[in-house]
Design a protein around this motif. Structure first.
Motif, PDB file in Angstrom:
ATOM      1  N   TYR A   7       0.829  -1.202   0.000  1.00 61.51           N
ATOM      2  CA  TYR A   7       0.000   0.000   0.000  1.00 61.51           C
ATOM      3  C   TYR A   7       0.864   1.253   0.000  1.00 61.51           C
ATOM      4  N   LYS A 163      -1.504   5.159  -5.846  1.00 66.02           N
ATOM      5  CA  LYS A 163      -1.699   4.067  -6.814  1.00 66.02           C
ATOM      6  C   LYS A 163      -2.417   2.873  -6.180  1.00 66.02           C
ATOM      7  N   ASN A 164      -2.134   2.630  -4.895  1.00 70.39           N
ATOM      8  CA  ASN A 164      -2.729   1.448  -4.251  1.00 70.39           C
ATOM      9  C   ASN A 164      -2.940   1.678  -2.754  1.00 70.39           C
ATOM     10  N   ILE A 183     -10.348  -0.058  -4.295  1.00 67.35           N
ATOM     11  CA  ILE A 183      -9.226  -0.284  -3.376  1.00 67.35           C
ATOM     12  C   ILE A 183      -9.597  -1.323  -2.316  1.00 67.35           C
TER      13      ILE A 183
END
Length: 212
Positions: A7, A163-164, A183
């Protein structure tokens, strides 16, 4: 489900995830209701708010004041929220155990964010009352975006070039907001809600350091 540990940001819900502000909110709202004898309802109690957790402010207004016209109840909710922010800034709420220590630990490795369905100024009241602003990179809320929590998540994610990230919350609405934003979701099972699916579950806030 598998835990993806790559993450690049942790996005937190507020109510039922990081604090419980039910008692001071009830106190604040009843002070304002005392100034409006024309509004016909009993005093608000904590159970009334528990049913409302995770919902947007005008949805809560419809639930709490079903006999009032939309314009009346929304204006009342605006007044309640304004006073509530000032009140919470002064008295604070109940932080979940080891909140600051855990956030401090997590912030060494991840940027931290808050996304809530609350009114504008509510997150700031939380941060100011408990002196936690130094831990968070950015926040967003329904009171500024007026869109669903999933869309609000997307706005914060885009603004911070994430992005994550992963979303941490305690209700089905929180889970849905993570799904809508594409997500992962961590379920805070000690909070106000129940959730049908999640990537990981924590039973107390400090469990986050174990799984992340």
């Amino acid at each position: 489900m598998e835990m993806n540990k790559k993450y690049d940001g942790l996005i937190f819900d507020l109510d039922g995830t990081m604090w419980n502000s039910t008692k001071p909110i009830v106190e604040a709202w009843n002070i304002i209701l005392g100034k409006h004898p024309e509004i016909k309802r009993e005093l608000i109690v904590e159970e009334d708010l528990t049913d409302c957790m995770g919902k947007t402010m005008y949805t809560i207004a419809a639930m709490l004041f079903p006999k009032e016209e939309e314009a009346v109840r929304n204006a009342l909710m605006d007044e309640l929220c304004l006073f509530e922010n000032e009140y919470l800034e002064e008295v604070g709420g109940v932080l979940y155990p080891k909140l600051e220590e855990t956030l401090k630990e997590l912030s060494k490795e991840y940027p931290l964010y808050i996304v809530s369905n609350c009114q504008d100024g509510y997150i700031e009241a939380f941060l100011k009352a408990h002196k936690l602003a130094y831990l968070f990179k950015d926040t967003e809320c329904w009171g500024r975006t007026f869109v669903t929590k999933g869309e609000t998540n997307k706005i914060l994610i885009k603004r911070n070039n994430l992005k994550n990230p992963v979303y941490i919350g305690d209700t089905q609405g929180d889970k849905q907001s993570a799904v809508d934003a594409g997500i992962d979701f961590i379920f805070a099972s000690y909070g106000f809600g129940n959730v049908d699916e999640y990537n990981y579950k924590i039973e107390k806030f400090e469990d986050l350091t174990d799984i992340l």
